[in-house]
Design an enzyme around this catalytic site. Structure first.
Site, short mmCIF file in Angstrom:
data_model
loop_
_atom_site.label_atom_id
_atom_site.label_comp_id
_atom_site.label_asym_id
_atom_site.label_seq_id
_atom_site.Cartn_x
_atom_site.Cartn_y
_atom_site.Cartn_z
N THR A 218 0.90 -1.24 0.10
CA THR A 218 -0.04 0.10 0.01
C THR A 218 0.79 1.14 -0.02
O THR A 218 1.74 1.57 0.89
CB THR A 218 -1.08 0.18 1.17
OG1 THR A 218 -1.41 1.40 1.37
CG2 THR A 218 -0.29 -0.39 2.49
N ASP A 220 0.00 4.00 0.85
CA ASP A 220 -0.36 5.02 1.80
C ASP A 220 0.07 4.70 3.30
O ASP A 220 0.09 5.31 4.39
CB ASP A 220 -1.88 4.89 2.13
CG ASP A 220 -2.80 5.57 0.95
OD1 ASP A 220 -2.19 6.04 0.27
OD2 ASP A 220 -3.91 5.32 0.91
N GLU A 319 -5.51 13.43 0.54
CA GLU A 319 -6.92 13.24 -0.05
C GLU A 319 -8.00 12.92 0.72
O GLU A 319 -9.00 13.49 0.28
CB GLU A 319 -6.65 12.40 -1.22
CG GLU A 319 -6.30 10.97 -1.01
CD GLU A 319 -6.55 9.85 -2.01
OE1 GLU A 319 -7.13 10.05 -3.00
OE2 GLU A 319 -5.67 8.90 -2.01
#
Length: 485
Positions: A218, A220, A319
């Site tokens: 990932t 993130d 985001e």
């Protein structure tokens, strides 16, 4: 035929509060499997390595800082080659699948899984599953060998394709069984790892000699337990280009604002680390830290003050930050094929809100909005991530050959480990805004926390009290099954 053992987590308790959260093994439900000498014993590359094989009792602590009177805490099985393996080289038929969004390092992991199987264990049959989970039953496979993957680590993306969704457990396991595959390497994020766990359970129910291995991915960095996810360092490094450009634009204009939106749906790690690395950022906004726009102590007031004092500023936004300001409820938000909420573009909304505020107050301001969201994940991995991907892939292969299954290969406190699927999928790794790292960021940017005393006290209440110390929250799941060793 006897029934398989309990599907409950394997827990081993030891003296001094020692807890081993063990991973499943093929002999848990196929107790009569034969073993074979590890081919690495005859590999000249490893003949000079002392104690190359990992001891059966080696484990790695989840937390390395403890009180002197506290328990030893949770441990994971140490990764690495074992003296005995449960697959012969000619017997192995492996497959690799990549799922979810792109991430720097995917091709490196694919390359190193293939290379480790080929060069270390002499495996000849390796397949790439084309296009994610649905490729098991909807597409052709891609034969992989050392020649095919030779230089793919220099490219971004994944050579075997990826997709979201498409998980049909029975069709996938039927395909694995029909093709005679006995090692499955699944590269993906938390949703993909949940799918891998379900595949493993179905394979165990059918009592198949198939090792299912997860490699966490990932961009993130929101997968729990592990130190970091591969590709994260590259993403932070690539984000510097956008931040540097934003800083140049801001400096060159009267009351200039450089506004950069980065990835971070629910976790703001990329934004936080990119901000700390840059030192040019004046304000970092992440999902974990709520903020407000109007009034005393709000974002607009801070922007006005910073422009008055310095004449320019740079804002970095994850985001997922500020979604609550755009819509009162996320319940009606549509989902993508992997079950993730499709977030509204808070970057465009917030940049326009800032423009409207300054226009309303008749103040001069020049805002430049930069969105490198997909650029930072489509690049090849950097040197640090390449090394990390190599270690993850090699550890995954060693574990599968040793008969372990139903686990994720991950780095814990600088050591390669085997982590049971349930620990990877039970929660999400988030920035703790009462943590030292977030305090370091606030010190770097000199931005307000946007939190009142009440918010801070509530955040601290959420952190469980524990004798184990760490920068973030510690969560030791209850022992559900005890195995005497």
């Amino acid at each position: 035929m006897s029934s398989p053992r309990s599907n409950k987590p394997k827990i081993v308790n030891g003296p001094g509060g020692y807890i081993l959260q063990d991973v499943p093994h093929l002999i848990d439900y196929l107790p009569d499997l034969p073993t074979y000498p590890n081919p690495l014993q005859d590999n000249p590359a490893y003949s000079v390595v002392k104690q190359y094989f990992v001891h059966a009792d080696d484990s790695v602590p989840e937390k390395v800082v403890v009180h002197k009177d506290g328990p030893r805490g949770v441990h994971f099985r140490r990764a690495g080659p074992r003296q005995k393996v449960y697959f012969e080289s000619d017997e192995v038929h492996a497959c690799i699948v990549t799922c979810g969004g792109l991430c720097p390092g995917l091709n490196t992991v694919i390359r190193e899984v293939v290379s480790s199987l080929s060069y270390m264990y002499g495996v000849k049959r390796i397949l790439g599953i084309d296009g994610g989970y649905r490729g098991f039953y909807a597409k052709n496979t891609i034969p992989l060998n050392s020649k095919v993957v030779n230089d793919i680590h220099k490219r971004g993306g994944t050579i075997i394709g990826t997709s979201r969704g498409g998980h049909d457990t029975n069709k996938i396991v039927d395909s694995i069984q029909d093709r005679g595959i006995n090692q499955v390497y699944i590269i993906g994020g938390d949703g993909t790892q949940r799918g891998a766990s379900v595949i493993f359970e179905e394979i165990r129910r059918r009592r198949l000699k198939v090792a299912v291995v997860g490699i966490p991915k990932t961009i993130d960095n929101d997968i729990p337990v592990i130190d970091k996810s591969f590709g994260f360092d590259t993403a932070v490094e690539e984000a510097q280009r956008a931040i540097n450009a934003a800083h140049v634009e801001a400096e060159s204009n009267e009351n200039g604002i450089g506004f950069v939106k980065l990835m971070g749906r629910y976790s703001g790690y990329i934004a936080m680390y990119a901000t700390l690395a840059s030192r040019d950022v004046d304000c970092c906004l992440i999902p974990e830290s709520p903020f407000y726009l109007e009034g005393e102590g709000g974002l607009f007031e801070f922007i006005e003050r910073r422009l008055k004092d310095h004449g320019h500023m740079v804002i970095v936004l994850a985001e997922g930050a500020g979604q609550d300001l755009m819509c009162k409820s996320m319940e009606s938000t549509p989902m993508d094929a992997s079950g993730n909420k499709l977030l509204k573009d808070v970057g465009l909304w917030l940049s326009q809100s800032i423009k409207d505020h300054f226009k309303k107050n008749k103040m001069v301001m020049n805002l430049k909005y930069i969105d490198p969201t997909y650029m930072i994940r489509a690049v090849p991995s950097n040197a640090s991530d390449n090394v990390y991907c190599t270690l993850l892939a090699q550890s995954a292969v060693h574990g599968a050959m040793a008969g372990y299954t139903g686990y994720t290969s991950g780095l814990v406190n600088g050591r390669q480990t085997y982590i049971p699927f349930y620990r990877i999928t039970e929660t999400q790794n988030n920035v703790v805004i009462t943590d030292r790292m977030w305090a370091r960021l606030l010190s770097s940017t000199n931005q307000p926390s946007f939190l009142g005393p009440k918010d801070t006290s509530e955040e601290k209440k959420e952190l469980p009290e524990t004798p184990l110390l760490d920068d973030g929250a510690v969560d030791i799941p209850p022992v559900t099954k005890e195995v005497t060793k």
